[in-house]
Design a protein around this motif. Structure first.
Motif, mmCIF file in Angstrom:
data_model
loop_
_atom_site.group_PDB
_atom_site.id
_atom_site.type_symbol
_atom_site.label_atom_id
_atom_site.label_comp_id
_atom_site.label_asym_id
_atom_site.label_seq_id
_atom_site.Cartn_x
_atom_site.Cartn_y
_atom_site.Cartn_z
ATOM 1 N N GLU A 1 -78.663 42.216 -1.606
ATOM 2 C CA GLU A 1 -78.956 40.227 -1.325
ATOM 3 C C GLU A 1 -79.754 40.376 -0.279
ATOM 4 O OE1 GLU A 1 -75.544 38.562 -2.028
ATOM 5 O OE2 GLU A 1 -75.096 39.264 -3.541
ATOM 6 N N THR B 1 -80.284 38.404 -8.508
ATOM 7 C CA THR B 1 -79.241 38.474 -8.872
ATOM 8 C C THR B 1 -78.948 39.119 -10.233
ATOM 9 O OG1 THR B 1 -80.521 36.391 -10.069
ATOM 10 C CG2 THR B 1 -78.877 36.292 -7.765
ATOM 11 N N THR C 1 -74.621 38.737 -6.699
ATOM 12 C CA THR C 1 -74.332 37.434 -7.503
ATOM 13 C C THR C 1 -74.602 36.838 -8.638
ATOM 14 O OG1 THR C 1 -75.304 36.411 -4.946
ATOM 15 C CG2 THR C 1 -75.841 34.647 -6.676
#
Length: 107
Positions: free
Chosen positions: A70, A77, A106
């Motif tokens: 990230e 993601t 995520t």
């Protein structure tokens, strides 16, 4: 790789992905760690490493590595990986995405 000792670093990513798909996670890690050391912000190699750690039950390492993904690229993601990474075999893609989820990437 045996024939050309000066192969590109990306070959290690290809080996890592192939070994992940074969469920040989521990064998994939040296390839991915080599890329991680040489190019610490390479999101694809980091994501593969996170997935391998998760598959090996090393969840703390998996979560830390997902955090590095990230930081390297906020757009990387699980959804992005599912649509962009080239998987022809649905089961392989789903296992990879499941391990990224387990690693805490995520959605």
């Amino acid at each position: 790789m045996k024939l050309n000792p000066h192969f590109p670093l990306s070959y290690h990513i290809f080996c890592g992905r192939a070994l992940f798909n074969l469920e040989r996670y521990a064998e994939a890690m040296p390839h991915l760690e080599r890329v991680r050391t040489a190019q610490p912000g390479h999101p694809n190699a980091l994501a593969l490493a996170a997935a391998c750690y998760a598959a090996n039950g090393r969840l703390e390492d998996a979560r830390a590595t997902a955090g590095e993904v990230e930081k390297a690229n906020a757009k990387f993601t699980i959804g992005f990986a599912g649509t962009v990474l080239p998987y022809e075999v649905d089961e392989e893609r789903e296992r990879f995405l499941a391990m990224l989820k387990l690693a805490g990437l995520t959605p």
